[in-house]
Write an enzyme that holds these catalytic residues in place. Structure first.
Site, PDB file in Angstrom:
ATOM      1  N   TYR A   1     -77.355  12.393 127.437  1.00 41.18           N
ATOM      2  CA  TYR A   1     -78.149  13.269 128.317  1.00 41.18           C
ATOM      3  C   TYR A   1     -78.422  12.559 129.651  1.00 41.18           C
ATOM      4  O   TYR A   1     -78.510  13.174 130.711  1.00 41.18           O
ATOM      5  CB  TYR A   1     -79.451  13.681 127.621  1.00 41.18           C
ATOM      6  CG  TYR A   1     -80.058  14.950 128.178  1.00 41.18           C
ATOM      7  CD1 TYR A   1     -79.397  16.173 128.053  1.00 41.18           C
ATOM      8  CD2 TYR A   1     -81.289  14.939 128.838  1.00 41.18           C
ATOM      9  CE1 TYR A   1     -79.944  17.340 128.551  1.00 41.18           C
ATOM     10  CE2 TYR A   1     -81.846  16.100 129.341  1.00 41.18           C
ATOM     11  CZ  TYR A   1     -81.165  17.304 129.197  1.00 41.18           C
ATOM     12  OH  TYR A   1     -81.725  18.458 129.700  1.00 41.18           O
TER      13      TYR A   1
ATOM     14  N   LYS B   1     -85.144  15.763 134.269  1.00 35.18           N
ATOM     15  CA  LYS B   1     -86.127  16.588 133.551  1.00 35.18           C
ATOM     16  C   LYS B   1     -87.510  15.934 133.589  1.00 35.18           C
ATOM     17  O   LYS B   1     -88.525  16.631 133.626  1.00 35.18           O
ATOM     18  CB  LYS B   1     -85.684  16.826 132.104  1.00 35.18           C
ATOM     19  CG  LYS B   1     -84.453  17.714 131.950  1.00 35.18           C
ATOM     20  CD  LYS B   1     -84.617  19.087 132.553  1.00 35.18           C
ATOM     21  CE  LYS B   1     -83.509  20.042 132.138  1.00 35.18           C
ATOM     22  NZ  LYS B   1     -83.534  21.285 132.930  1.00 35.18           N
TER      23      LYS B   1
END
Ligand code: NAD
Length: 274
Positions: free
Chosen positions: A166, A173
Site C-alpha cells: 500500500y 491516506k
C-alpha cells in the site's frame, strides 16, 4: 457487484438535499454505491468524473437521476475551478453535501519496498491527487453550503498500520485523515460536518492497481471478526448516516466500515503460536 445484489433502503432522508459526488469511474466504484444509496433516499446529485470515464459514468448517473455532470481533474486548478463554477450554476449556488472518493498513485509505487520505490515525484503525485484534492474540493464546496452541510472522504487502514504494497498511498491516506480533522475544525463554526470513512478492501479499479490487492480482500474475509467481505452497501449506509441529518453532532471522525478488520491484533489462525 451486480444490481440485484444491492439492497438499498428507500426513504426521504436526503429529500431536498443536493450535492456533489466525485469519483464514480464504473459500476464497482465505492462512489457509485454511495450515490445509489443517496438517490434511493431522494438526493439530487451532480457527478464529477475524469474525461476518459465519461461514457461509463453517464449511463450510471442517468439510472440514478443525476442532474448534472462535469469533468474534473483534481490535479488541475483550472479544471477544478471550472467544475465547481458549473456545479454552482446548476444548483443555484447551494449544495448540502460533498462525496470525495478519489485517489491515485503510480502503479510502481504500490509494490515492494516503500523506502526503495518512493520517488519525490511519485510521493508528490499521490499526496496531491489523494489528499490535497479533498482540501481543494472542500474549500470550493464550503461557500455553497450552509448549516447542516456535510462532506465525506474515503480512506483505508494503510494510514494507521503498515499494509504490504500500500506504501505511498498509506502516507497519502494519513494526510487525508489529518486534513479531514483540520477541515472539520475550520468549517465546524459554519455548521458543516467533515468526516472520513475507512472502508475495508473492496474489488474496484483502484484496488486492482495495488500489487496483491486481491489478497487484501481475502485476508479481510479470513481475519475480520465478521468473517466477510466489506460490503459496498455498508459503506454507502455509513455515508448516508454522515451526509443526512442523522449524522448531526459527528464531525472530524474516521469511521471504520471494514467488518471489524482494524481491531484485530493477532489473526485467529496464529492463535497458539503455531
Ligand atoms: P475507483 O477506481 O472506482 O475510484 C477512484 C476514482 O478516483 C475514480 O473515479 C478515478 O477516476 C478517480 N481519479 C483518479 N485520479 C483522478 C484525478 N486526477 N482527477 C479526478 N478523479 C480522479 O476505486 P474506489 O475503490 O471506489 O476508490 C474510491 C476511494 O475509496 C479512493 O479514495 C480509495 O482509496 C478509497 N478506498 C478504496 C478501498 C478499496 O478497497 N477499493 C478501500 C478503502 C478506501
Amino acid at each position: 457487484m451486480a444490481d440485484e445484489d444491492i439492497i438499498l433502503p428507500k426513504g426521504d432522508l436526503m429529500k431536498g438535499k443536493r450535492g456533489v459526488v466525485m469519483g464514480v469511474a464504473n459500476h464497482n466504484s465505492i462512489a457509485h454505491a454511495i450515490a445509489a444509496q443517496l438517490a434511493a433516499q431522494g438526493a439530487e446529485m451532480a457527478f464529477t468524473y475524469i474525461e476518459a470515464m465519461e461514457k461509463r459514468v453517464k449511463p450510471l448517473g442517468d439510472a440514478l437521476g443525476v442532474k448534472h455532470y462535469v469533468a474534473a481533474d483534481v490535479g488541475s486548478d483550472d479544471s477544478m475551478e471550472a467544475a465547481f463554477k458549473s456545479i454552482g450554476e446548476a444548483f443555484d449556488g447551494r449544495i448540502d453535501f460533498l462525496v470525495h472518493a478519489i485517489a491515485h498513485a503510480e502503479r510502481d509505487h504500490m509494490q515492494g519496498s516503500f523506502v526503495e520505490n518512493t520517488t519525490r515525484a511519485g510521493f508528490a503525485h499521490a499526496l496531491d491527487i489523494s489528499a490535497y484534492s479533498f482540501v481543494d474540493a472542500a474549500r470550493r464546496a464550503a461557500p455553497m453550503m450552509g448549516p447542516g452541510g456535510s462532506m465525506i472522504t474515503l480512506t483505508y487502514l494503510g494510514s494507521e498500520r503498515v499494509i504490504p504494497n500500500y506504501n505511498v498511498m498509506g502516507v497519502a491516506k494519513a494526510a487525508l485523515e489529518a486534513s479531514t480533522r483540520y477541515i472539520a475544525r475550520d468549517l465546524g463554526p459554519k455548521g458543516i460536518r467533515v468526516n472520513a470513512i475507512s472502508a475495508g478492501a473492496i474489488r474496484t479499479l483502484s484496488l486492482a492497481g495495488i500489487s496483491g490487492g486481491r489478497s487484501m480482500i481475502g485476508r479481510g474475509r479470513q481475519w475480520s471478526p465478521l468473517r466477510e467481505d466489506t460490503a459496498p452497501e455498508g459503506v454507502a449506509g455509513c455515508a448516508l448516516w454522515l451526509l443526512s441529518d442523522l449524522g448531526r453532532s459527528t464531525t472530524g471522525e474516521v469511521i471504520h466500515v471494514d467488518a471489524g478488520f482494524h481491531i484485530v491484533g493477532l489473526p485467529d489462525e496464529m492463535e497458539g503460536g503455531s
